[in-house]
Enzyme design. Structure first.
Site, PDB file in Angstrom:
ATOM      1  CG  ASP A   7      -1.722   1.247   1.407  1.00 56.19           C
ATOM      2  OD1 ASP A   7      -1.665   2.120   0.519  1.00 56.19           O
ATOM      3  OD2 ASP A   7      -2.418   1.364   2.430  1.00 56.19           O
ATOM      4  CE  LYS A  70      -1.514   7.174  -3.484  1.00 60.42           C
ATOM      5  NZ  LYS A  70      -2.113   6.233  -2.512  1.00 60.42           N
ATOM      6  CD  GLU A 169      -5.199   3.652  -2.479  1.00 56.14           C
ATOM      7  OE1 GLU A 169      -6.054   4.449  -2.063  1.00 56.14           O
ATOM      8  OE2 GLU A 169      -4.041   3.992  -2.762  1.00 56.14           O
ATOM      9  CG  ASP A 192      -9.255   5.114   0.783  1.00 52.54           C
ATOM     10  OD1 ASP A 192      -8.770   5.806   1.703  1.00 52.54           O
ATOM     11  OD2 ASP A 192      -8.566   4.426   0.024  1.00 52.54           O
TER      12      ASP A 192
END
Lengths: 613, 195
Positions: A7, A70, A169, A192
């Protein structure tokens, strides 16, 4: 051998693997599962540390600690200027391609930064498994566009990790919860809210098929925004509206700590020194919630959009799953519960659930899993892919939510006589005008001159299971066709990746050499140590010239251990091992004889019924 | 659905399915139509559910995830299979696209120069579109009546063809007519909302 699941998160990253049928998150030497996605680069341009040490030195001078990179993956400088300013990163803005940060004499890009994190996780897995993992499943937000996915793949390539699959994800989260085991035809919403990205996905699980029906989200929304909102409040109170980088980061860290405290308590005390001014402020949960409500509310639109795309209403949702550390915030849980009209799943640690799911998928892909025959993950394209037409409109070639892999093609013609080439502009997004969508690539196809309307240019899009696009174009009449593999506008060119790879391999070789030297030293020391122990107890078993020969070779080995010549250490170790083998054999025989003798004595004592004196 | 006999690209064994029975290697997708690819009978009367089931069965054996550990050539073939299967699935699940595909070999009407819907129909359709645009009373009902007439004719033609009588010659025109009526329906709805 084992495949691992990674992850690669905005604030932290994890690695997990399925061991004896159970997915487990792997820990570092200090038993921590999370690796902060943070890289410290010195003012000399040299990367200094990754993870906790990088975070710890964030406010020290002499370098920059990069976090949340990211958010910058697969982005151009113009896309992210505002955000980079928010993080106080220095952008190189002379540039066409992917965003780069200036640190001292050199520049570094988000792909490189990510590769440091990946490399460390991979090494952790190698240590825990006592073997190099075969390949990895790496998770990405479902909403990641082509350029962002490419960038993620490039980071893995740079880290020398073979990528088996990029997994969305939310799909990973549903896998981790084992929602596939429930009855057929169930719909799951995965909410999420991570550090820097928000995703909502609607999945349908039926007959062993995981299908993402729709996804929506915001790649610039997350728990970081909570911290920043609170940090700005603190800075205002300290009269530090134009805080420098270190001060700003100190404020953000204080804000983050307060946010965490308010998850379990109703009130917390913030004590922080900002630009020489000491701030001490009480903060209650209500005030904090008031501050972040507008941010949480921003997730509502995407949730409704995802439901609409899936042609569902909240009542059609059977399960809701929470992912991402920011879903620990009580306000977020209440919000989700109210929106979907049911309490969300939160049994698994929301920080770990994605990594666990990635490990399950990695295991499925190894082919050795029992589940492999029953389960299949079928993802969909998150955003429509198309090309720009005359007049700047977007012609959709593959609509969003199409199951992938997928291919589609369309034929176009020219509007002017004797054109010698056609320009193709590939875009991704839902907007009608190409300029409002994300520009993925530009390329030109040379064609023989023909009257307007004559050429038939066939553009073919093909999207792989990772959601990554390849485009080719061909003029059908003449067959004088060129096939063009598209380089994303904000990605890295192959040359750039190769260059970075070369650099990385140089370092990797140094790393490996160092590693082998350490291994050789340990082995050499063990040989020496056991020889000395043996000589101390059993020197009476030495024969002929042995004593002298042993000590000459042992001295040589000891000298070699102080140096760095790995091969010499190994060579001397091997020779000493061989030379002492007969001596070792004699010792084993004598020990064996003693053991048998001892047991016989015991047996005799038993029979006589004697106690040991 | 019988497929022409071909041999495995790897071991030269004859193969009939997606995977070689001899060496377990994935074969390239065959050059067959959407129906044959999914192993469905070539007819119009197919349930959506049946298409979905057939697609799943194929995806289960040919999806790239099944070949993650294999060589690039098989992974590429798996991608071709899945893309083809996905294309077949979306076309065959839509009754109109399925009908057009049967009739013409392509699932969509051309952007320009579509089938001849007949001058009388064209006149009626334009008249309805105008009436709809101005929100005339009863226009929605007239559109629906004409649409269900065309839809019934379409289904009759297709059902007849399924049972081995008649042709699909009228199918493109009927679907084109329904498209004109859909435009009129949209305009009527818009006018109703605005008033």
């Amino acid at each position: 051998m084992a495949n691992i699941g990674i992850d690669l998160g905005t604030t932290h990253s994890l690695v997990a693997v399925v061991l004896s049928g159970t997915p487990r998150v792997l820990l570092d030497d200090d038993e921590r599962s999370l690796l902060p996605s943070a890289v410290r680069v010195g003012d000399d341009g040299v990367p200094k540390s990754v993870g906790y040490p990088a975070l710890a030195s964030a406010s020290e001078p002499g370098g920059t600690t990069f976090t949340s990179f990211k958010r910058f993956m697969g982005r151009g400088a113009a896309d992210v200027a505002a955000e980079a300013a928010l993080f106080r990163y220095q952008l190189v803005d002379d540039d066409q391609g992917m965003v780069r940060f200036q640190v001292g004499p050199r520049t570094i890009n988000p792909v490189e930064l990510s590769s440091f994190v990946l490399r460390l996780l991979h090494a952790r897995a190698e240590e825990c498994l006592f073997a190099r993992p075969d390949g990895a499943v790496i998770t990405v937000p479902a909403y990641f566009d082509d350029a962002q996915r490419q960038a993620t793949r490039d980071a893995a390539r740079l880290a020398g990790i073979p990528v088996l699959r990029l997994l969305n994800e939310p799909t990973a989260a549903a896998l981790a919860y084992g929602l596939d085991k429930a009855q057929d035809g169930q719909r799951v919403a995965v909410y999420d809210l991570g550090g820097g990205t928000f995703d909502i996905s609607i999945l349908e699980l039926s007959d062993g098929f995981f299908q993402v029906l729709s996804t929506a989200g915001d790649t610039k929304l997350g728990g970081d925004d909570f911290d920043q909102a609170l940090a700005r409040l603190l800075l205002n109170q300290a009269g530090q509206t134009n805080a420098d980088g270190p001060t700003f980061r100190t404020a953000v860290r204080a804000a983050e700590a307060a946010k965490r405290a308010l998850t379990d308590t109703d009130h917390t005390l913030i004590q922080v020194e900002l630009g020489g001014q000491k701030i001490e402020a009480g903060l209650d949960r209500g005030t904090f919630e008031q501050l972040i409500t507008p941010i949480v509310e921003r997730t509502r639109g995407a949730c409704l959009q995802a439901l609409e795309d899936a042609e569902l209403t909240p009542a059609d949702i059977d399960e809701v799953v929470l992912v991402g550390g920011s879903t620990r915030v009580p306000l977020v849980r209440r919000f989700v519960g109210e929106l979907f009209g049911r309490p969300p799943h939160a049994e698994l640690d929301p920080d770990k659930v994605v990594a666990l799911g990635a490990a399950i998928q990695a295991d499925l892909l190894s082919g050795s899993s029992d589940l492999a025959d029953d389960l299949l993950l079928v993802d969909v394209l998150p955003l429509s892919l198309g090309i720009e037409m005359m007049g700047g409109t977007t012609e959709r070639i593959i609509p969003r939510t199409t199951s992938i892999p997928a291919t589609a093609s369309q034929t176009f013609t020219t509007h002017v006589d004797d054109q010698t080439h056609v320009s193709v502009h590939v875009v991704q997004g839902e907007r009608e005008l190409a300029k409002d969508n994300r520009s993925l690539a530009h390329f030109k196809l040379g064609i023989p001159p023909m009257p307007a309307g004559m050429p038939r240019v066939r553009v073919e899009f093909s999207v792989d299971a990772d959601g990554i696009l390849k485009v080719s174009a061909e003029e059908e009449h003449t067959g004088a066709a060129a096939t063009v593999d598209v380089q994303p506008s904000y990605g890295l060119s192959d040359d750039e990746v190769e260059q970075m790879l070369d650099d990385a391999i140089d370092h990797a070789e140094e790393d490996i050499d160092e590693r082998l030297l350490i291994d050789a030293r340990i082995e050499g020391e063990q040989i020496l140590h056991s020889l000395r122990k043996a000589l101390a107890t059993d020197s009476d078993l030495l024969e002929g010239e042995e004593a002298g020969a042993f000590s000459t070779l042992a001295d040589d080995l000891e000298a070699a251990l102080a140096g760095t010549d790995r091969r010499r250490i190994q060579d001397l170790g091997d020779r000493l091992d061989q030379l002492t083998a007969p001596f070792a054999q004699r010792r084993i025989e004598r020990d064996l004889a003693r053991a048998i003798h001892g047991r016989m004595a015991d047996t005799v004592a038993d029979k006589l019924g004697l106690d040991e004196a | 659905m019988p497929r022409p006999t071909v041999v495995c690209w790897n071991c030269r064994e004859p193969v009939g399915g997606a995977v070689c029975p001899g060496c377990d290697k994935l074969q390239p997708p065959p050059k067959v139509d959407h129906f044959a690819l999914l192993g469905l009978e070539r007819r119009w009367g197919i349930e959506k559910k049946a298409v979905e089931v057939a697609w799943r069965k194929l995806a289960r054996t040919t999806h790239p995830d099944r070949f993650a550990g294999r060589r690039a050539v098989e992974r590429r073939m798996a991608q071709q299979w899945t893309a083809r299967a996905q294309d077949a699935r979306t076309v065959l699940k839509d009754p109109h696209r399925r009908a057009l595909y049967l009739a013409t070999g392509t699932p969509d009407l051309p952007e320009q120069g579509g089938p001849d819907v007949g001058p009388a129909f064209l006149e009626t359709a334009f008249e309805l579109q105008m009436a709809a645009r101005f929100g005339e009373d009863g226009v929605a009902e007239r559109v629906e009546a004409l649409a269900s007439e065309q839809q019934a004719a379409l289904e009759a033609a297709l059902t007849a063809w399924d049972s081995g009588t008649g042709t699909l010659d009228e199918v493109p025109a009927l679907i084109a007519r329904l498209r004109y009526l859909r435009t009129a329906r949209g305009l009527a709805r818009e006018a109703a909302q605005n008033s």
